[in-house]
Design an enzyme around this catalytic site. Structure first.
Site, PDB file in Angstrom:
ATOM      1  N   HIS A 148       0.849  -1.199   0.000  1.00  0.00           N
ATOM      2  CA  HIS A 148       0.000   0.000   0.000  1.00  0.00           C
ATOM      3  C   HIS A 148       0.885   1.249   0.000  1.00  0.00           C
ATOM      4  O   HIS A 148       0.684   2.170  -0.799  1.00  0.00           O
ATOM      5  CB  HIS A 148      -0.919  -0.002   1.229  1.00  0.00           C
ATOM      6  CG  HIS A 148      -1.511   1.336   1.585  1.00  0.00           C
ATOM      7  ND1 HIS A 148      -2.535   1.906   0.862  1.00  0.00           N
ATOM      8  CD2 HIS A 148      -1.213   2.219   2.569  1.00  0.00           C
ATOM      9  CE1 HIS A 148      -2.842   3.081   1.397  1.00  0.00           C
ATOM     10  NE2 HIS A 148      -2.048   3.299   2.440  1.00  0.00           N
ATOM     11  N   ASP A 192       7.064  22.672 -25.663  1.00  0.00           N
ATOM     12  CA  ASP A 192       6.964  21.316 -25.099  1.00  0.00           C
ATOM     13  C   ASP A 192       8.063  21.173 -24.044  1.00  0.00           C
ATOM     14  O   ASP A 192       8.757  22.140 -23.723  1.00  0.00           O
ATOM     15  CB  ASP A 192       7.141  20.263 -26.211  1.00  0.00           C
ATOM     16  CG  ASP A 192       6.456  18.938 -25.848  1.00  0.00           C
ATOM     17  OD1 ASP A 192       6.774  18.385 -24.788  1.00  0.00           O
ATOM     18  OD2 ASP A 192       5.595  18.487 -26.623  1.00  0.00           O
ATOM     19  N   TRP A 217       7.505  -0.725   4.079  1.00  0.00           N
ATOM     20  CA  TRP A 217       7.983  -0.092   2.842  1.00  0.00           C
ATOM     21  C   TRP A 217       9.412   0.416   2.998  1.00  0.00           C
ATOM     22  O   TRP A 217      10.090   0.651   2.009  1.00  0.00           O
ATOM     23  CB  TRP A 217       7.057   1.057   2.416  1.00  0.00           C
ATOM     24  CG  TRP A 217       7.280   2.354   3.137  1.00  0.00           C
ATOM     25  CD1 TRP A 217       6.797   2.688   4.365  1.00  0.00           C
ATOM     26  CD2 TRP A 217       8.031   3.472   2.690  1.00  0.00           C
ATOM     27  NE1 TRP A 217       7.215   3.936   4.703  1.00  0.00           N
ATOM     28  CE2 TRP A 217       7.971   4.453   3.686  1.00  0.00           C
ATOM     29  CE3 TRP A 217       8.750   3.754   1.517  1.00  0.00           C
ATOM     30  CZ2 TRP A 217       8.614   5.694   3.576  1.00  0.00           C
ATOM     31  CZ3 TRP A 217       9.385   4.996   1.412  1.00  0.00           C
ATOM     32  CH2 TRP A 217       9.310   5.937   2.439  1.00  0.00           C
ATOM     33  N   SER A 231      13.077   6.390 -13.396  1.00  0.00           N
ATOM     34  CA  SER A 231      11.995   7.167 -13.993  1.00  0.00           C
ATOM     35  C   SER A 231      11.924   8.553 -13.388  1.00  0.00           C
ATOM     36  O   SER A 231      11.842   9.559 -14.120  1.00  0.00           O
ATOM     37  CB  SER A 231      10.672   6.434 -13.783  1.00  0.00           C
ATOM     38  OG  SER A 231       9.593   7.304 -13.970  1.00  0.00           O
ATOM     39  N   SER A 232      12.007   8.652 -12.064  1.00  0.00           N
ATOM     40  CA  SER A 232      11.845   9.990 -11.483  1.00  0.00           C
ATOM     41  C   SER A 232      13.075  10.853 -11.723  1.00  0.00           C
ATOM     42  O   SER A 232      12.941  12.070 -11.865  1.00  0.00           O
ATOM     43  CB  SER A 232      11.485   9.970  -9.998  1.00  0.00           C
ATOM     44  OG  SER A 232      11.753   8.769  -9.416  1.00  0.00           O
ATOM     45  N   HIS A 267      13.938  11.240   4.069  1.00  0.00           N
ATOM     46  CA  HIS A 267      13.399  12.523   4.491  1.00  0.00           C
ATOM     47  C   HIS A 267      13.238  13.509   3.345  1.00  0.00           C
ATOM     48  O   HIS A 267      12.175  14.096   3.186  1.00  0.00           O
ATOM     49  CB  HIS A 267      14.083  13.120   5.704  1.00  0.00           C
ATOM     50  CG  HIS A 267      13.144  14.102   6.333  1.00  0.00           C
ATOM     51  ND1 HIS A 267      12.107  13.713   7.126  1.00  0.00           N
ATOM     52  CD2 HIS A 267      13.002  15.424   6.147  1.00  0.00           C
ATOM     53  CE1 HIS A 267      11.377  14.764   7.428  1.00  0.00           C
ATOM     54  NE2 HIS A 267      11.898  15.813   6.842  1.00  0.00           N
ATOM     55  N   GLU A 274      12.602  12.717   0.501  1.00  0.00           N
ATOM     56  CA  GLU A 274      11.460  12.159  -0.224  1.00  0.00           C
ATOM     57  C   GLU A 274      10.134  12.765   0.241  1.00  0.00           C
ATOM     58  O   GLU A 274       9.263  13.039  -0.569  1.00  0.00           O
ATOM     59  CB  GLU A 274      11.445  10.634  -0.064  1.00  0.00           C
ATOM     60  CG  GLU A 274      10.169   9.939  -0.532  1.00  0.00           C
ATOM     61  CD  GLU A 274       9.970   9.934  -2.046  1.00  0.00           C
ATOM     62  OE1 GLU A 274      10.929  10.283  -2.776  1.00  0.00           O
ATOM     63  OE2 GLU A 274       8.867   9.600  -2.481  1.00  0.00           O
ATOM     64  N   TYR A 322       9.590  15.681   1.219  1.00  0.00           N
ATOM     65  CA  TYR A 322       9.448  17.011   0.603  1.00  0.00           C
ATOM     66  C   TYR A 322       9.271  16.905  -0.896  1.00  0.00           C
ATOM     67  O   TYR A 322       8.628  17.763  -1.506  1.00  0.00           O
ATOM     68  CB  TYR A 322      10.620  17.910   0.998  1.00  0.00           C
ATOM     69  CG  TYR A 322      10.569  18.174   2.487  1.00  0.00           C
ATOM     70  CD1 TYR A 322       9.571  18.990   3.005  1.00  0.00           C
ATOM     71  CD2 TYR A 322      11.421  17.543   3.362  1.00  0.00           C
ATOM     72  CE1 TYR A 322       9.447  19.184   4.368  1.00  0.00           C
ATOM     73  CE2 TYR A 322      11.317  17.724   4.727  1.00  0.00           C
ATOM     74  CZ  TYR A 322      10.326  18.544   5.231  1.00  0.00           C
ATOM     75  OH  TYR A 322      10.197  18.717   6.563  1.00  0.00           O
ATOM     76  N   SER A 369      -0.253  27.445  -3.987  1.00  0.00           N
ATOM     77  CA  SER A 369       0.262  28.808  -4.165  1.00  0.00           C
ATOM     78  C   SER A 369      -0.259  29.429  -5.458  1.00  0.00           C
ATOM     79  O   SER A 369      -0.214  30.644  -5.627  1.00  0.00           O
ATOM     80  CB  SER A 369       1.787  28.816  -4.206  1.00  0.00           C
ATOM     81  OG  SER A 369       2.310  28.255  -3.039  1.00  0.00           O
ATOM     82  N   HIS A 387      15.856  11.681  12.643  1.00  0.00           N
ATOM     83  CA  HIS A 387      14.679  11.781  13.518  1.00  0.00           C
ATOM     84  C   HIS A 387      13.689  10.647  13.247  1.00  0.00           C
ATOM     85  O   HIS A 387      12.732  10.487  13.993  1.00  0.00           O
ATOM     86  CB  HIS A 387      14.014  13.168  13.440  1.00  0.00           C
ATOM     87  CG  HIS A 387      13.343  13.503  12.151  1.00  0.00           C
ATOM     88  ND1 HIS A 387      13.244  14.775  11.685  1.00  0.00           N
ATOM     89  CD2 HIS A 387      12.744  12.733  11.222  1.00  0.00           C
ATOM     90  CE1 HIS A 387      12.595  14.781  10.528  1.00  0.00           C
ATOM     91  NE2 HIS A 387      12.292  13.552  10.230  1.00  0.00           N
ATOM     92  N   HIS A 388      13.923   9.880  12.186  1.00  0.00           N
ATOM     93  CA  HIS A 388      13.105   8.688  11.946  1.00  0.00           C
ATOM     94  C   HIS A 388      13.598   7.511  12.769  1.00  0.00           C
ATOM     95  O   HIS A 388      13.002   6.440  12.737  1.00  0.00           O
ATOM     96  CB  HIS A 388      13.137   8.303  10.467  1.00  0.00           C
ATOM     97  CG  HIS A 388      12.540   9.351   9.577  1.00  0.00           C
ATOM     98  ND1 HIS A 388      11.218   9.338   9.211  1.00  0.00           N
ATOM     99  CD2 HIS A 388      13.073  10.451   9.007  1.00  0.00           C
ATOM    100  CE1 HIS A 388      10.976  10.386   8.437  1.00  0.00           C
ATOM    101  NE2 HIS A 388      12.080  11.073   8.299  1.00  0.00           N
ATOM    102  N   THR A 427       8.567  26.460   6.970  1.00  0.00           N
ATOM    103  CA  THR A 427       7.218  25.951   6.723  1.00  0.00           C
ATOM    104  C   THR A 427       6.189  26.922   7.287  1.00  0.00           C
ATOM    105  O   THR A 427       5.169  27.190   6.652  1.00  0.00           O
ATOM    106  CB  THR A 427       7.037  24.553   7.353  1.00  0.00           C
ATOM    107  OG1 THR A 427       8.185  23.771   7.034  1.00  0.00           O
ATOM    108  CG2 THR A 427       5.812  23.866   6.817  1.00  0.00           C
ATOM    109  N   LYS A 450       5.609  29.796   4.980  1.00  0.00           N
ATOM    110  CA  LYS A 450       4.687  29.493   3.880  1.00  0.00           C
ATOM    111  C   LYS A 450       3.235  29.541   4.350  1.00  0.00           C
ATOM    112  O   LYS A 450       2.385  30.130   3.693  1.00  0.00           O
ATOM    113  CB  LYS A 450       5.007  28.114   3.295  1.00  0.00           C
ATOM    114  CG  LYS A 450       6.376  28.069   2.644  1.00  0.00           C
ATOM    115  CD  LYS A 450       6.628  26.757   1.962  1.00  0.00           C
ATOM    116  CE  LYS A 450       5.933  26.654   0.648  1.00  0.00           C
ATOM    117  NZ  LYS A 450       6.658  27.275  -0.455  1.00  0.00           N
ATOM    118  N   ARG A 468       1.700   0.052  15.158  1.00  0.00           N
ATOM    119  CA  ARG A 468       1.385  -0.027  13.733  1.00  0.00           C
ATOM    120  C   ARG A 468       1.817  -1.390  13.194  1.00  0.00           C
ATOM    121  O   ARG A 468       2.566  -2.108  13.838  1.00  0.00           O
ATOM    122  CB  ARG A 468       2.088   1.104  12.985  1.00  0.00           C
ATOM    123  CG  ARG A 468       3.587   0.975  12.960  1.00  0.00           C
ATOM    124  CD  ARG A 468       4.284   2.219  12.437  1.00  0.00           C
ATOM    125  NE  ARG A 468       4.171   2.348  10.992  1.00  0.00           N
ATOM    126  CZ  ARG A 468       5.088   2.968  10.249  1.00  0.00           C
ATOM    127  NH1 ARG A 468       6.165   3.511  10.808  1.00  0.00           N
ATOM    128  NH2 ARG A 468       4.943   3.077   8.945  1.00  0.00           N
TER     129      ARG A 468
END
Lengths: 192, 532
Positions: free
Chosen positions: B77, B106, B142, B169-170, B253, B255, B257, B268, B302-303, B328, B331, B450
């Site tokens: 998932h 293009d 994951w 790809s990315s 991390h 990722e 963002y 925005s 921090h993870h 943050t 913003k 979890r």
């Protein structure tokens, strides 16, 4: 415009490949960082000079606990003769461990040390240890091994107890086994 | 101002037809559409897996699936939603909008654009085929932590190569976006005149190029550890399993963002349109986005506060994490200030954007709570963290993408979407998403872990409410499909070029729908026409 696009794309591809390399570089970089800072519970390097000229703090007693583990893939027994010792910071002490090969094959093992709490690892110095080299046990062999260590006199006051933990693994075939005290071994070898 | 109208007649009919139009497409709009359709499909596949999770957790005890399959559901998932739904949706919007927003015909590298899309279906075929293999689909989470992930059966190399392909790809997509914006801007379109969506995407693209290769390196190490006798993460060979967590979160991390910045960019664009005011603090928005991206490389641990890091490390990562709250906050206050005294209307894109503003901020606050090291020991690996990252990912990011779809759908299709259905979609989604995720905070604080298919009976009530919310949220998304199909079939009021009364920007100078090749003659951009 097409040329500019190609140049931008080339630079970015090189950047991406460099970052792939950086992922791999993180592995030795972390080891270097841990060596310098003593983070990650890796024990500090010892020089003979530091041990010989050491000041012994007779007023303080620190409890050192030993913890022994064997990886499930290795058919060995591994125990400490004494599981706790009380030592004065700065004093040279010795702990004895017994290891036994329960199988009918000769096996090479390697012990990996770790010290808790991690703040104590900076002050825990081993001058001699069975963990510095691979240990070969022939089928059914039982032997005693020693660790000679000094708890640094600069150990912070708040640390009253520390644990030295060993886990024995079957050594990989290759000669260049990476273990935390390679530099210590080299230092000791150099001193004869 | 209608630049497109001139060359509309010349090019409009030159598009290829049939399946070849899509397979070999080098057109940014067609590729953008494929990305978005792919993302929507994966959103429902990932959603179906979430439904299995919520069904099993409706009652304590084991009901429908065995624990291994349950764990596969949570793992896949996450992979499907992150790499299959959110990231492709972001790239799809970038493909559609960036050439139009910067005044280009293009993307800079159309052929590579085609490849970066078509890698995705192959990557997900690899990943999803593991369900039919010996040992099943990935079930170790994951994050793919060793040694657990290395116990996966035949599926492991498929998982790893799927991750490699997704990364490839990315990275290709990111390079294309940067090359487009750097080299193909219209005359007068200086960097500080770029729409915020373009800015957030440039920064996201740089994050992708810096972070994805590190993940590729990490999973390659897993592969060689399992099959080629290396011992990067194997303590028996002198490696360290915690090392993987450091490598993974160095990617992981940034990722988060990568996922959220495009959503920030979308709102925005939308908030100024429906407030009928220019964006408050444009320059500070750009610098805040860049600071968030830069800081994201210094907070990864921090993870992993609970792995036994020394105090010095914990403090460093705690303070660095707190520091991200500052840009943050800039913003959030800028968006709020944009609405202040604006002449506001509340069409569906605006409703979703305000939803992002409220609920992303809520998710951000729980993130701050977990960034505080001592309390993180209580929250770690409980439903509290599940609540946190779903608040930022669903009402924070998915709502942002949905807002963008509603905002630009009339531009893409030439017809207005059904506003009544849009409002229904917003309100059902917003109510159900909170029923779904808010009680998870309570469950986590009470100690429910979890990734476990069973739980103590004391957690039953909240879990049942969560499951009901989950099913309601899943069903609500069908309204979006209905709206999109109606527009795609041309059912609706004809949209004007500007679409929205308060809309600004080059994309709104083109006809709706825009010509196949956006700007064949570059438009002239002046200070007056720049910025939304």
């Amino acid at each position: 415009m097409a040329e500019a696009t190609t140049r931008t794309a080339q630079k970015l591809f090189v950047f991406a490949i460099a970052m792939f390399g950086f992922g791999y570089a993180m592995v030795p970089l972390y080891d270097v960082l841990c060596d310098i800072t003593g983070l990650n519970g890796k024990t500090g390097e010892t020089t003979i000079a530091a041990v010989a000229s050491g000041y012994v703090d007779k007023d303080r007693l620190v409890t050192v606990q030993f913890d022994t583990n064997v990886n499930t893939a290795l058919p060995w027994n591994f125990k400490a003769i004494e599981y706790t010792m009380k030592v004065h910071p700065g004093e040279i002490s010795e702990a004895v461990f017994v290891v036994e090969n329960k199988s009918d094959k000769d096996i090479v093992g390697q012990a990996v040390p770790s010290v808790a709490p991690s703040q104590a690892s900076l002050y825990f110095n081993k001058t001699e240890c069975f963990c510095f080299t691979n240990q070969t046990l022939v089928a059914g062999e039982r032997k005693e091994m020693i660790v000679r260590f000094v708890v640094g006199a600069e150990l912070p006051e708040k640390i009253k107890t520390m644990t030295l933990s060993y886990t024995f693994f079957e050594a990989p075939d290759s000669e260049d086994v990476v273990f935390s005290n390679k530099s210590t071994v080299e230092a000791i070898d150099a001193k004869g | 101002m209608s630049y497109g109208a001139v060359h509309d007649d010349e090019h409009h009919d030159h598009k290829p037809t049939g399946i070849g139009r899509w397979l070999f497409s080098t057109n940014h709009k067609d590729i953008g559409t494929m990305y978005l359709v792919f993302a929507l499909t994966m959103f429902f596949i990932g959603g179906a897996m979430a439904m299995v999770i919520r069904l099993e957790l409706f009652q304590p005890g084991m009901q429908y699936v065995d624990p291994q399959f349950f764990n596969s559901m949570t793992t896949v998932h996450a992979l499907v939603m992150i790499f299959g739904a959110v990231m492709p949706a972001g790239v799809g919007l970038a493909n559609w909008m960036i050439p139009m927003m910067v005044g280009a015909p293009d993307m800079a590298m159309p052929r590579m654009n085609n490849m970066s899309f078509w890698i995705l279906p192959f990557a997900f075929t690899l990943l999803l085929s593991t369900f039919f293999m010996q040992g099943g689909a990935p079930a170790g989470g994951w994050t793919m932590y060793p040694p657990l992930v290395l116990q996966l059966g035949d599926g492991l190399p498929f998982l790893i190569f799927a991750v490699h392909f997704l990364g490839l790809s990315s990275i290709m997509g990111a390079i294309n976006i940067i090359a487009t914006v750097f080299n193909m801007r219209a005359p007068g379109m200086t960097f500080m005149r770029l729409p915020l969506f373009v800015w957030t995407w440039i920064i996201t693209a740089f994050l992708l190029i810096a972070a994805m290769p590190v993940l590729a390196g990490g999973v390659t190490m897993l592969l060689t550890d399992r099959f080629f006798g290396t011992a990067f993460f194997d303590a028996a060979g002198g490696g360290d399993p915690v090392m993987f967590q450091h490598v993974f979160w160095f990617f992981g991390h940034p990722e988060v963002y990568i996922l959220v910045l495009p959503s920030f960019g979308i709102i925005s664009q939308i908030i100024p349109t429906f407030s009928r005011k220019p964006l408050f603090g444009y320059a500070s928005m750009v610098y805040a986005t860049a600071s968030i991206a830069f800081l994201s490389f210094f907070v990864w641990a921090h993870h992993m506060f609970t792995v036994g890091m020394p105090l010095a490390g914990e403090l460093f990562f705690m303070y660095a994490t707190m520091a991200i709250a500052v840009p943050t906050g800039v913003k959030v206050f800028n968006w709020t200030a944009t609405m202040w005294k604006g002449s506001m209307t509340f069409e569906t894109p605006m409703l979703f954007s305000i939803g992002v503003l409220f609920m992303f901020t809520l998710g951000g606050f729980t993130g701050l709570m977990m960034g505080i090291t001592p309390v993180d020991f209580q929250y770690h690996d409980t439903y509290f963290i599940v609540a946190h990252f779903h608040y930022v990912l669903v009402p924070g990011i998915v709502f942002g993408i949905v807002a963008g779809v509603y905002y630009w759908l009339p531009k893409w299709t030439g017809v207005m979407y059904d506003e009544t259905l849009g409002k229904w979609h917003f309100w059902t989604s917003t109510i159900s998403v909170n029923v779904l995720f808010f009680p998870m905070h309570f469950l986590g604080l009470a100690g429910m872990p979890r990734r476990i298919p069973d739980y103590n009976t004391q957690f039953t009530d909240w879990n049942q409410i969560v499951s009901v919310g989950g099913i309601a949220f899943g069903l609500s998304q069908l309204i979006l499909v209905w709206v999109v199909i109606k527009c795609a079939r041309g059912q609706g009021e004809k949209a004007t070029d500007q679409v929205w009364e308060g809309a600004h920007g080059l994309e709104f100078t083109l006809p709706s729908p825009p010509p196949f090749h956006s700007f064949t003659t570059p438009p002239e951009v002046t200070e007056a026409t720049a910025h939304s």
